[in-house]
Motif scaffolding. Sequence first.
Motif, PDB file in Angstrom:
ATOM      1  N   GLN A 212       0.852  -1.185   0.000  1.00  0.00           N
ATOM      2  CA  GLN A 212       0.000   0.000   0.000  1.00  0.00           C
ATOM      3  C   GLN A 212       0.889   1.237   0.000  1.00  0.00           C
ATOM      4  OE1 GLN A 212      -2.936  -0.138   3.077  1.00  0.00           O
ATOM      5  NE2 GLN A 212      -3.688   1.939   2.698  1.00  0.00           N
ATOM      6  N   HIS A 213       0.467   2.262  -0.750  1.00  0.00           N
ATOM      7  CA  HIS A 213       1.334   3.416  -0.983  1.00  0.00           C
ATOM      8  C   HIS A 213       1.794   4.051   0.321  1.00  0.00           C
ATOM      9  CE1 HIS A 213       3.037   6.889  -3.010  1.00  0.00           C
ATOM     10  NE2 HIS A 213       2.360   7.668  -2.179  1.00  0.00           N
ATOM     11  N   ASN A 214       0.880   4.268   1.263  1.00  0.00           N
ATOM     12  CA  ASN A 214       1.261   4.954   2.491  1.00  0.00           C
ATOM     13  C   ASN A 214       2.096   4.082   3.433  1.00  0.00           C
ATOM     14  OD1 ASN A 214      -0.965   3.302   3.024  1.00  0.00           O
ATOM     15  ND2 ASN A 214      -1.548   4.509   4.812  1.00  0.00           N
ATOM     16  N   LEU A 215       2.229   2.784   3.112  1.00  0.00           N
ATOM     17  CA  LEU A 215       3.044   1.887   3.924  1.00  0.00           C
ATOM     18  C   LEU A 215       4.375   1.545   3.261  1.00  0.00           C
ATOM     19  CD1 LEU A 215       0.353  -0.636   5.228  1.00  0.00           C
ATOM     20  CD2 LEU A 215       1.331   1.330   6.423  1.00  0.00           C
ATOM     21  N   GLN A 216       4.657   2.140   2.105  1.00  0.00           N
ATOM     22  CA  GLN A 216       5.900   1.824   1.406  1.00  0.00           C
ATOM     23  C   GLN A 216       7.162   2.118   2.219  1.00  0.00           C
ATOM     24  OE1 GLN A 216       5.867   3.575  -2.512  1.00  0.00           O
ATOM     25  NE2 GLN A 216       4.598   1.942  -3.355  1.00  0.00           N
ATOM     26  N   PRO A 217       7.203   3.196   3.028  1.00  0.00           N
ATOM     27  CA  PRO A 217       8.405   3.386   3.857  1.00  0.00           C
ATOM     28  C   PRO A 217       8.687   2.202   4.772  1.00  0.00           C
ATOM     29  CG  PRO A 217       7.108   5.405   3.800  1.00  0.00           C
ATOM     30  CD  PRO A 217       6.287   4.348   3.135  1.00  0.00           C
ATOM     31  N   LEU A 218       7.608   1.550   5.265  1.00  0.00           N
ATOM     32  CA  LEU A 218       7.814   0.404   6.138  1.00  0.00           C
ATOM     33  C   LEU A 218       8.339  -0.808   5.384  1.00  0.00           C
ATOM     34  CD1 LEU A 218       4.751   0.524   8.585  1.00  0.00           C
ATOM     35  CD2 LEU A 218       7.102   1.279   8.955  1.00  0.00           C
ATOM     36  N   LEU A 219       8.030  -0.898   4.094  1.00  0.00           N
ATOM     37  CA  LEU A 219       8.611  -1.977   3.297  1.00  0.00           C
ATOM     38  C   LEU A 219      10.122  -1.802   3.222  1.00  0.00           C
ATOM     39  CD1 LEU A 219       8.172  -4.462   1.490  1.00  0.00           C
ATOM     40  CD2 LEU A 219       8.046  -2.904  -0.459  1.00  0.00           C
ATOM     41  N   THR A 220      10.565  -0.573   3.043  1.00  0.00           N
ATOM     42  CA  THR A 220      12.000  -0.309   3.019  1.00  0.00           C
ATOM     43  C   THR A 220      12.625  -0.592   4.381  1.00  0.00           C
ATOM     44  OG1 THR A 220      11.534   1.465   1.434  1.00  0.00           O
ATOM     45  CG2 THR A 220      13.750   1.379   2.352  1.00  0.00           C
ATOM     46  N   VAL A 221      11.915  -0.235   5.460  1.00  0.00           N
ATOM     47  CA  VAL A 221      12.393  -0.561   6.802  1.00  0.00           C
ATOM     48  C   VAL A 221      12.522  -2.069   6.964  1.00  0.00           C
ATOM     49  CG1 VAL A 221      11.814  -0.500   9.257  1.00  0.00           C
ATOM     50  CG2 VAL A 221      11.474   1.534   7.857  1.00  0.00           C
ATOM     51  N   SER A 222      11.533  -2.815   6.448  1.00  0.00           N
ATOM     52  CA  SER A 222      11.574  -4.278   6.576  1.00  0.00           C
ATOM     53  C   SER A 222      12.773  -4.857   5.833  1.00  0.00           C
ATOM     54  CB  SER A 222      10.275  -4.889   6.060  1.00  0.00           C
ATOM     55  OG  SER A 222      10.173  -4.774   4.647  1.00  0.00           O
ATOM     56  N   ILE A 223      13.155  -4.247   4.705  1.00  0.00           N
ATOM     57  CA  ILE A 223      14.345  -4.703   3.982  1.00  0.00           C
ATOM     58  C   ILE A 223      15.582  -4.516   4.861  1.00  0.00           C
ATOM     59  CG2 ILE A 223      15.878  -4.195   2.033  1.00  0.00           C
ATOM     60  CD1 ILE A 223      13.398  -3.495   0.396  1.00  0.00           C
ATOM     61  N   GLY A 224      15.688  -3.338   5.464  1.00  0.00           N
ATOM     62  CA  GLY A 224      16.829  -3.080   6.341  1.00  0.00           C
ATOM     63  C   GLY A 224      16.876  -4.034   7.526  1.00  0.00           C
ATOM     64  N   LEU A 225      15.723  -4.275   8.163  1.00  0.00           N
ATOM     65  CA  LEU A 225      15.686  -5.183   9.311  1.00  0.00           C
ATOM     66  C   LEU A 225      16.029  -6.615   8.903  1.00  0.00           C
ATOM     67  CD1 LEU A 225      12.493  -3.912  11.191  1.00  0.00           C
ATOM     68  CD2 LEU A 225      14.882  -3.639  11.881  1.00  0.00           C
ATOM     69  N   LEU A 226      15.570  -7.025   7.709  1.00  0.00           N
ATOM     70  CA  LEU A 226      15.870  -8.376   7.236  1.00  0.00           C
ATOM     71  C   LEU A 226      17.364  -8.533   6.970  1.00  0.00           C
ATOM     72  CD1 LEU A 226      14.554 -11.049   6.531  1.00  0.00           C
ATOM     73  CD2 LEU A 226      14.175 -10.208   4.200  1.00  0.00           C
ATOM     74  N   VAL A 227      17.968  -7.509   6.375  1.00  0.00           N
ATOM     75  CA  VAL A 227      19.418  -7.542   6.151  1.00  0.00           C
ATOM     76  C   VAL A 227      20.154  -7.606   7.483  1.00  0.00           C
ATOM     77  CG1 VAL A 227      21.390  -6.198   5.302  1.00  0.00           C
ATOM     78  CG2 VAL A 227      19.317  -6.383   3.916  1.00  0.00           C
ATOM     79  N   LEU A 228      19.725  -6.799   8.451  1.00  0.00           N
ATOM     80  CA  LEU A 228      20.343  -6.800   9.779  1.00  0.00           C
ATOM     81  C   LEU A 228      20.243  -8.178  10.426  1.00  0.00           C
ATOM     82  CD1 LEU A 228      21.537  -5.324  12.269  1.00  0.00           C
ATOM     83  CD2 LEU A 228      19.201  -4.687  12.885  1.00  0.00           C
ATOM     84  N   ALA A 229      19.055  -8.787  10.366  1.00  0.00           N
ATOM     85  CA  ALA A 229      18.846 -10.083  10.999  1.00  0.00           C
ATOM     86  C   ALA A 229      19.673 -11.182  10.340  1.00  0.00           C
ATOM     87  CB  ALA A 229      17.362 -10.449  10.958  1.00  0.00           C
ATOM     88  N   ILE A 230      19.683 -11.202   9.004  1.00  0.00           N
ATOM     89  CA  ILE A 230      20.425 -12.249   8.289  1.00  0.00           C
ATOM     90  C   ILE A 230      21.926 -12.092   8.511  1.00  0.00           C
ATOM     91  CG2 ILE A 230      20.998 -13.148   5.991  1.00  0.00           C
ATOM     92  CD1 ILE A 230      18.150 -12.500   5.134  1.00  0.00           C
ATOM     93  N   CYS A 231      22.416 -10.855   8.461  1.00  0.00           N
ATOM     94  CA  CYS A 231      23.847 -10.629   8.696  1.00  0.00           C
ATOM     95  C   CYS A 231      24.245 -11.044  10.105  1.00  0.00           C
ATOM     96  CB  CYS A 231      24.194  -9.157   8.458  1.00  0.00           C
ATOM     97  SG  CYS A 231      24.229  -8.654   6.726  1.00  0.00           S
ATOM     98  N   THR A 232      23.390 -10.743  11.079  1.00  0.00           N
ATOM     99  CA  THR A 232      23.686 -11.129  12.456  1.00  0.00           C
ATOM    100  C   THR A 232      23.702 -12.645  12.613  1.00  0.00           C
ATOM    101  OG1 THR A 232      22.662  -9.082  13.282  1.00  0.00           O
ATOM    102  CG2 THR A 232      22.959 -10.875  14.855  1.00  0.00           C
ATOM    103  N   ALA A 233      22.739 -13.320  11.972  1.00  0.00           N
ATOM    104  CA  ALA A 233      22.637 -14.775  12.097  1.00  0.00           C
ATOM    105  C   ALA A 233      23.770 -15.501  11.385  1.00  0.00           C
ATOM    106  CB  ALA A 233      21.288 -15.246  11.554  1.00  0.00           C
ATOM    107  N   THR A 234      24.249 -14.933  10.272  1.00  0.00           N
ATOM    108  CA  THR A 234      25.272 -15.611   9.462  1.00  0.00           C
ATOM    109  C   THR A 234      26.679 -15.088   9.734  1.00  0.00           C
ATOM    110  OG1 THR A 234      24.959 -14.030   7.642  1.00  0.00           O
ATOM    111  CG2 THR A 234      23.617 -16.048   7.612  1.00  0.00           C
ATOM    112  N   HIS A 235      26.813 -14.104  10.634  1.00  0.00           N
ATOM    113  CA  HIS A 235      28.097 -13.473  10.940  1.00  0.00           C
ATOM    114  C   HIS A 235      28.679 -12.734   9.733  1.00  0.00           C
ATOM    115  CE1 HIS A 235      28.126 -15.441  14.824  1.00  0.00           C
ATOM    116  NE2 HIS A 235      27.907 -16.602  14.235  1.00  0.00           N
TER     117      HIS A 235
END
Length: 390
Positions: A212-235
Amino acid sequence: MSALLLSFAVLLLIGMLISERASRTVLSTAVLFLLGGFVLGGGVLGVVPISSGDPVVATLAELALFSVLFTDGMKVGFTDLRVAWRLPGRALLLGLPLTLVLTAVLAHFAVGLPWLESFLLGAVLAPTDPVFASAIVGREEVPAKLRHLLNVESGVNDGLALPIVLVLLAAAGGTEAGGWQLAEEIVLGVLVGVLVPLIVLRLERLPFLQAQHNLQPLLTVSIGLLVLAICTATHANLFLGAFAAGITVATYGPGFREEFEQFGELLTELLKLAAILVFGALITPAFLFQEIPWTGWVFAVLALVAARPLALLVSFLGSGLPRSQQIAAMWFGPKGFASVVYGLLVLESGISQADQLFHLIALVIFLSILAHSSTDVVVAKKLDQRQPLL
């Protein structure tokens, strides 16, 4: 923790209430939080008694730098670099290495550091952060060419300096990862930072999965959080992952960058100010005036007034950039938040010179925030905005 939160809330309120006046004077929000942390820290009032070993310091610094690199990466998509790359390219490909080398030379001869530690210090202090000189990059009267140069340079040099810091820190024995393991962490971080946004952006283009258009910033936030989580889990290296992810989003999802820009800048600014408050609380009067010898002060001053100016003077030869703008760019290379976190990495590394290096890093950053944040408005008012963007 409650004292830290209350202190941050009060300083944030004061900073916002004076922000309009600060934008037109030598007042600065960054200086407010730095001096606020200094006064409230254990060395003066003791309201926020934080030490470098406290978990909140490492956690806050890590999250803030991740956010900084993610948003910085989104400022420098490949398309942006192709539009006007000549001046930023000079500053990054020639000015950054020269600044590193000149800072290392100063550290070796002024303070007497060994060459390896001198180059590590140079790498930590090479990145710039115009957030601490916001009047230069945020005012319309400043020539667009200069604003573009400083914005792109600061957006890229944090990520360029990080691998050098990691390699030199490993060479000094400050990390368990070395050789192939370090290379694996760096490469894996970049891969995660590229692949995760590509996959998410491809999924979002499917008709039944559009955000949804007004929620697009949160999609970008979710990308950042997913990268953070995967990097932390995989070192994987999460900082390079953040930088690569930001560039990938900017390149392949420019619409998401535009939607995220204001939200991301505000979030990053909040984390930065909190980290500056903590950083200021780590600095005590004894830290500055008893634990650092006079040679350290000589180095700190020369690192600000000689290393970057000389490096960019060489970089701008034949560039055609007006002299006034060259001088402004040479001066406004404030040592910013990336250097704060890289300094904390050095402090926690356990190398023999860690404490001395952190003292020098902290002093340079302290003086830089005071000097650059107090002179940006004055210089901005003297600059002409009629120069076209290259």
